[in-house]
Design a protein around this motif. Structure first.
Motif, PDB file in Angstrom:
ATOM      1  N   TYR A  83      17.857  21.731  -4.135  1.00 41.93           N
ATOM      2  CA  TYR A  83      17.092  23.012  -3.649  1.00 41.93           C
ATOM      3  C   TYR A  83      16.672  22.781  -2.052  1.00 41.93           C
ATOM      4  O   TYR A  83      16.215  23.644  -1.527  1.00 41.93           O
ATOM      5  CB  TYR A  83      15.679  23.119  -4.234  1.00 41.93           C
ATOM      6  N   GLU A  84      16.724  21.472  -1.667  1.00 42.72           N
ATOM      7  CA  GLU A  84      16.510  21.140  -0.422  1.00 42.72           C
ATOM      8  C   GLU A  84      16.966  22.060   0.769  1.00 42.72           C
ATOM      9  O   GLU A  84      18.321  22.031   0.880  1.00 42.72           O
ATOM     10  CB  GLU A  84      16.525  19.597   0.124  1.00 42.72           C
ATOM     11  N   GLY A  85      16.395  22.757   1.605  1.00 38.70           N
ATOM     12  CA  GLY A  85      16.804  23.487   2.724  1.00 38.70           C
ATOM     13  C   GLY A  85      17.673  24.812   2.150  1.00 38.70           C
ATOM     14  O   GLY A  85      18.219  25.428   3.089  1.00 38.70           O
ATOM     15  N   ASN A  86      17.490  25.139   1.048  1.00 34.19           N
ATOM     16  CA  ASN A  86      17.913  26.396   0.752  1.00 34.19           C
ATOM     17  C   ASN A  86      17.598  27.694   1.325  1.00 34.19           C
ATOM     18  O   ASN A  86      16.347  27.419   2.024  1.00 34.19           O
ATOM     19  CB  ASN A  86      17.579  26.894  -0.814  1.00 34.19           C
ATOM     20  N   GLN A  87      18.563  28.531   1.709  1.00 37.29           N
ATOM     21  CA  GLN A  87      18.408  29.884   2.713  1.00 37.29           C
ATOM     22  C   GLN A  87      17.654  30.976   1.829  1.00 37.29           C
ATOM     23  O   GLN A  87      17.026  31.579   2.559  1.00 37.29           O
ATOM     24  CB  GLN A  87      19.464  30.014   3.400  1.00 37.29           C
ATOM     25  N   VAL A  88      18.352  31.194   0.944  1.00 36.33           N
ATOM     26  CA  VAL A  88      17.992  32.408   0.306  1.00 36.33           C
ATOM     27  C   VAL A  88      17.335  32.283  -1.042  1.00 36.33           C
ATOM     28  O   VAL A  88      16.313  33.019  -1.321  1.00 36.33           O
ATOM     29  CB  VAL A  88      19.331  33.026   0.069  1.00 36.33           C
TER      30      VAL A  88
ATOM     31  N   LEU B  48      22.717  17.901   2.484  1.00 36.72           N
ATOM     32  CA  LEU B  48      23.438  19.183   1.773  1.00 36.72           C
ATOM     33  C   LEU B  48      22.386  20.498   1.916  1.00 36.72           C
ATOM     34  O   LEU B  48      20.934  19.977   1.389  1.00 36.72           O
ATOM     35  CB  LEU B  48      23.746  18.983   0.428  1.00 36.72           C
ATOM     36  N   ARG B  49      22.675  21.296   2.560  1.00 36.75           N
ATOM     37  CA  ARG B  49      21.838  22.659   2.505  1.00 36.75           C
ATOM     38  C   ARG B  49      22.463  23.880   2.020  1.00 36.75           C
ATOM     39  O   ARG B  49      23.118  24.286   2.799  1.00 36.75           O
ATOM     40  CB  ARG B  49      21.200  22.630   3.808  1.00 36.75           C
ATOM     41  N   ALA B  50      22.169  24.129   0.857  1.00 33.95           N
ATOM     42  CA  ALA B  50      22.939  25.457   0.359  1.00 33.95           C
ATOM     43  C   ALA B  50      22.359  26.715   0.846  1.00 33.95           C
ATOM     44  O   ALA B  50      21.181  26.738   0.999  1.00 33.95           O
ATOM     45  CB  ALA B  50      22.951  25.203  -1.326  1.00 33.95           C
ATOM     46  N   HIS B  51      23.192  27.941   0.711  1.00 38.33           N
ATOM     47  CA  HIS B  51      22.732  29.148   0.759  1.00 38.33           C
ATOM     48  C   HIS B  51      21.766  29.483  -0.232  1.00 38.33           C
ATOM     49  O   HIS B  51      20.671  30.132  -0.022  1.00 38.33           O
ATOM     50  CB  HIS B  51      23.940  30.054   0.475  1.00 38.33           C
ATOM     51  N   SER B  52      22.102  29.176  -1.559  1.00 40.53           N
ATOM     52  CA  SER B  52      21.235  29.287  -2.845  1.00 40.53           C
ATOM     53  C   SER B  52      21.644  28.256  -3.610  1.00 40.53           C
ATOM     54  O   SER B  52      22.839  27.838  -3.958  1.00 40.53           O
ATOM     55  CB  SER B  52      21.332  30.696  -3.385  1.00 40.53           C
ATOM     56  N   ALA B  53      20.671  27.726  -4.813  1.00 38.35           N
ATOM     57  CA  ALA B  53      21.195  26.875  -5.850  1.00 38.35           C
ATOM     58  C   ALA B  53      20.294  27.169  -7.119  1.00 38.35           C
ATOM     59  O   ALA B  53      19.200  27.773  -6.818  1.00 38.35           O
ATOM     60  CB  ALA B  53      20.833  25.485  -5.121  1.00 38.35           C
TER      61      ALA B  53
ATOM     62  N   TRP C 102      30.603  18.010   3.310  1.00 42.77           N
ATOM     63  CA  TRP C 102      29.261  19.005   4.015  1.00 42.77           C
ATOM     64  C   TRP C 102      29.529  18.808   5.280  1.00 42.77           C
ATOM     65  O   TRP C 102      29.421  19.746   6.183  1.00 42.77           O
ATOM     66  CB  TRP C 102      28.046  18.629   3.260  1.00 42.77           C
ATOM     67  N   ARG C 103      29.656  17.474   5.834  1.00 42.25           N
ATOM     68  CA  ARG C 103      29.613  17.124   7.258  1.00 42.25           C
ATOM     69  C   ARG C 103      31.098  17.561   7.976  1.00 42.25           C
ATOM     70  O   ARG C 103      30.942  17.853   9.171  1.00 42.25           O
ATOM     71  CB  ARG C 103      29.467  15.591   7.365  1.00 42.25           C
ATOM     72  N   LEU C 104      32.006  17.495   7.222  1.00 42.83           N
ATOM     73  CA  LEU C 104      33.186  18.142   7.665  1.00 42.83           C
ATOM     74  C   LEU C 104      33.475  19.670   7.783  1.00 42.83           C
ATOM     75  O   LEU C 104      34.477  20.151   8.376  1.00 42.83           O
ATOM     76  CB  LEU C 104      34.444  17.591   6.942  1.00 42.83           C
ATOM     77  N   ARG C 105      32.541  20.429   7.278  1.00 43.33           N
ATOM     78  CA  ARG C 105      32.565  21.792   7.456  1.00 43.33           C
ATOM     79  C   ARG C 105      32.746  22.082   8.797  1.00 43.33           C
ATOM     80  O   ARG C 105      32.007  21.598   9.551  1.00 43.33           O
ATOM     81  CB  ARG C 105      31.371  22.438   6.719  1.00 43.33           C
ATOM     82  N   GLY C 106      33.588  23.215   9.189  1.00 42.17           N
ATOM     83  CA  GLY C 106      33.703  23.926  10.490  1.00 42.17           C
ATOM     84  C   GLY C 106      34.494  22.760  11.404  1.00 42.17           C
ATOM     85  O   GLY C 106      34.499  23.325  12.584  1.00 42.17           O
ATOM     86  N   THR C 107      35.151  21.657  10.917  1.00 41.80           N
ATOM     87  CA  THR C 107      35.909  21.005  11.911  1.00 41.80           C
ATOM     88  C   THR C 107      37.529  21.552  11.965  1.00 41.80           C
ATOM     89  O   THR C 107      38.168  20.708  12.896  1.00 41.80           O
ATOM     90  CB  THR C 107      35.819  19.664  11.486  1.00 41.80           C
ATOM     91  N   VAL C 108      37.768  22.399  10.930  1.00 39.95           N
ATOM     92  CA  VAL C 108      39.157  22.801  11.122  1.00 39.95           C
ATOM     93  C   VAL C 108      39.101  24.272  11.955  1.00 39.95           C
ATOM     94  O   VAL C 108      38.650  25.253  11.863  1.00 39.95           O
ATOM     95  CB  VAL C 108      39.644  23.276   9.738  1.00 39.95           C
ATOM     96  N   PRO C 109      39.945  24.041  13.015  1.00 39.44           N
ATOM     97  CA  PRO C 109      39.944  25.353  13.924  1.00 39.44           C
ATOM     98  C   PRO C 109      40.414  26.486  13.313  1.00 39.44           C
ATOM     99  O   PRO C 109      41.589  26.449  12.557  1.00 39.44           O
ATOM    100  CB  PRO C 109      41.064  24.764  15.427  1.00 39.44           C
ATOM    101  N   GLY C 110      39.819  27.634  13.552  1.00 35.63           N
ATOM    102  CA  GLY C 110      40.204  28.862  12.978  1.00 35.63           C
ATOM    103  C   GLY C 110      39.795  29.168  11.696  1.00 35.63           C
ATOM    104  O   GLY C 110      39.825  30.105  10.945  1.00 35.63           O
TER     105      GLY C 110
END
Length: 478
Positions: A219-224, A187-192, A108-116
């Motif tokens: 469920y913590e921090g779920n967005q949708v 962890l914060r999911a879109h939905s769970a 989860w912490r490493l998401r978005g660390t790969v360029p492109g």
């Protein structure tokens, strides 16, 4: 290390707790990011030494036979999910103010660390039973919608591979165990979805309350959407207790007629009254019950949960139907093996606890039940009392079969019981032969052990394979 993403790992001293399927990849990833990695491991067997040698060749320090001591200078511990929270290593980390993450948290912490590489939202699934099937159904539905996806986490593709690998995804279907959730604080999911809650792994969590609390972390921090089981109030309670993003909705699933903001079943049709414009007065047809394989009640519930998560992500109704039709369940999950002399033989070796076994038993009318193994602290009175009306007979195998026999004596004294006093792998052939003797045409001989397999077999797959082979031998003899 804070709650956000870590961008500079260079020189950070990270201790990885445990080798195996999660520890080795985590150690390699962290080393590749520039961290100073020390792996500690309780075991010192041939497999561990082989893994250690491969890591040491990369420059990773490995300490075998000592998983209790926190290496000096540790700034972060990344643990295999199965390591219990009360281990001395974690107590030492707590005293030193060192955070402990699992491999899911690391991913989860490493998401978005790969360029492109785009960051894919996570649709998460947990629960005592049905996680793998639901996650696979969800991935099948997402693929039917034309989305790039994978079933990941406690299943299939490693989350670290999904986050850091070359393959890009539009969305991930993520299966999470209670162990993994315990070690995934940010962890914060879109939905769970939490599919169900029943006592399991209490030796690890310490109590049912702690087990439920770890499940509820999804469920913590779920967005949708927070998807819950209408028939299992404990799952709805977890939704009520969760701190979610503004606008996140509670979405129920039920085997009955759904109310507003629910998915359910009406006259053999799976319908959606949650993700429609006028949910108080209209419903959207998604699929037919016959599109679910197999169409057992608990599997229909799995399909509804998967559909709810997919619909929360904006998947159209036709993709739900097409995805469910394309889905093929894994082996040993309520799998029909053969019919012999008018009797159906069904392998649900994956039913390793009482909750799963009860769901399996509920799918058939007249059953000769093959049960037993390692009870893992479970009791069987409630299971037997709820299932007694379906039992033609019972064949017991395994180390803890006496616990089931005693429950049968209390709640089903009229049901014939064959108690096989053996725990060798060959006992399965005798169990099937005894079940065939008790069964009548139209019955189902059901392997739904309600217990773990390790007293007799390497895993539940081997137990299911032994059952299927015994059924084939029976059929050849017939």
């Amino acid at each position: 290390m804070g709650s956000g993403q870590v961008t500079d790992w260079q020189g950070k001293h990270v201790t990885v707790a445990g080798l195996g399927v999660s520890g080795v990849p985590a150690a390699k990833v962290l080393h590749g990011l520039g961290a100073r990695v020390t792996v500690v491991n309780d075991g010192d067997d041939a497999r561990a030494r082989e893994q250690a040698a491969a890591l040491e060749a990369l420059g990773v320090t490995v300490r075998l036979g000592d998983g209790a001591t926190l290496p000096e200078g540790t700034e972060l511990v990344v643990t295999a999910p199965g390591w219990q929270p009360d281990k001395p290593l974690f107590l030492a980390a707590e005293r030193a103010g060192v955070p402990v993450w699992g491999d899911v948290e690391l991913a989860w912490r490493l998401r978005g660390t790969v360029p492109g590489k785009p960051v894919a939202p996570w649709l998460c699934v947990t629960g005592t039973n049905g996680k793998t099937t639901t996650t696979q159904m969800l991935a099948s539905i997402l693929r039917a919608a034309g989305l790039r996806t994978a079933a990941v986490g406690n299943i299939g593709v490693s989350l670290l591979d999904a986050v850091l690998g070359e393959e890009s995804y539009d969305v991930l279907a993520v299966e999470l165990s209670s162990y993994q959730l315990h070690w995934a604080p940010s962890l914060r999911a879109h939905s769970a979805a939490v599919l169900n809650l029943a006592p399991d792994h209490l030796d690890w969590h310490g109590s049912m309350e702690a087990y439920a609390r770890d499940k509820g972390r999804v469920y913590e921090g779920n967005q949708v959407a927070c998807v819950y089981n209408v028939a299992d109030k404990a799952t709805e309670d977890l939704v009520r207790e969760a701190d979610v993003e503004e606008g996140c909705r509670a979405i129920g699933f039920t085997l009955g007629t759904p109310g507003p903001s629910q998915l359910g079943v009406v006259e053999g049709i799976l319908v959606d009254r949650a993700f429609v414009e006028n949910r108080r007065e209209s419903a959207q047809e998604l699929a037919e019950v016959s599109d679910v394989n197999p169409p057992a009640p608990h599997n229909i519930a799995n399909a509804l949960a998967a559909a709810a998560l997919a619909r929360a992500f904006g998947v159209p109704p036709q993709a739900v139907r097409d995805g469910l039709r394309a889905f093929t369940p894994d082996a040993h999950r309520i799998a029909h093996v053969a019919d012999v002399d008018g009797v159906a033989y069904v392998d649900d070796s994956k039913a390793t606890n009482t909750h799963a076994a009860e769901a399996s038993l509920a799918a058939y009318g007249s059953i000769v039940w093959i049960a037993g193994g390692l009870a893992k602290g479970a009791t069987f009175d409630e299971l037997v009392a709820r299932s007694v009306g379906r039992l033609r007979g019972v064949v017991l195998i395994g180390a803890d079969r006496a616990l089931i026999r005693e429950a049968l004596a209390r709640h089903a004294p009229e049901v014939p019981v064959v108690d096989l006093d053996r725990t060798d792998t060959g006992a399965m052939l005798q169990a099937v032969q005894e079940a065939a003797r008790l069964a009548q045409p139209g019955d189902t001989v059901l392997l739904a052990p309600a217990c773990a397999s390790m007293d007799m077999f390497a895993n539940y797959n081997k137990r299911g394979d032994a059952f299927a082979e015994a059924v084939r031998e029976l059929g050849a003899g017939a």
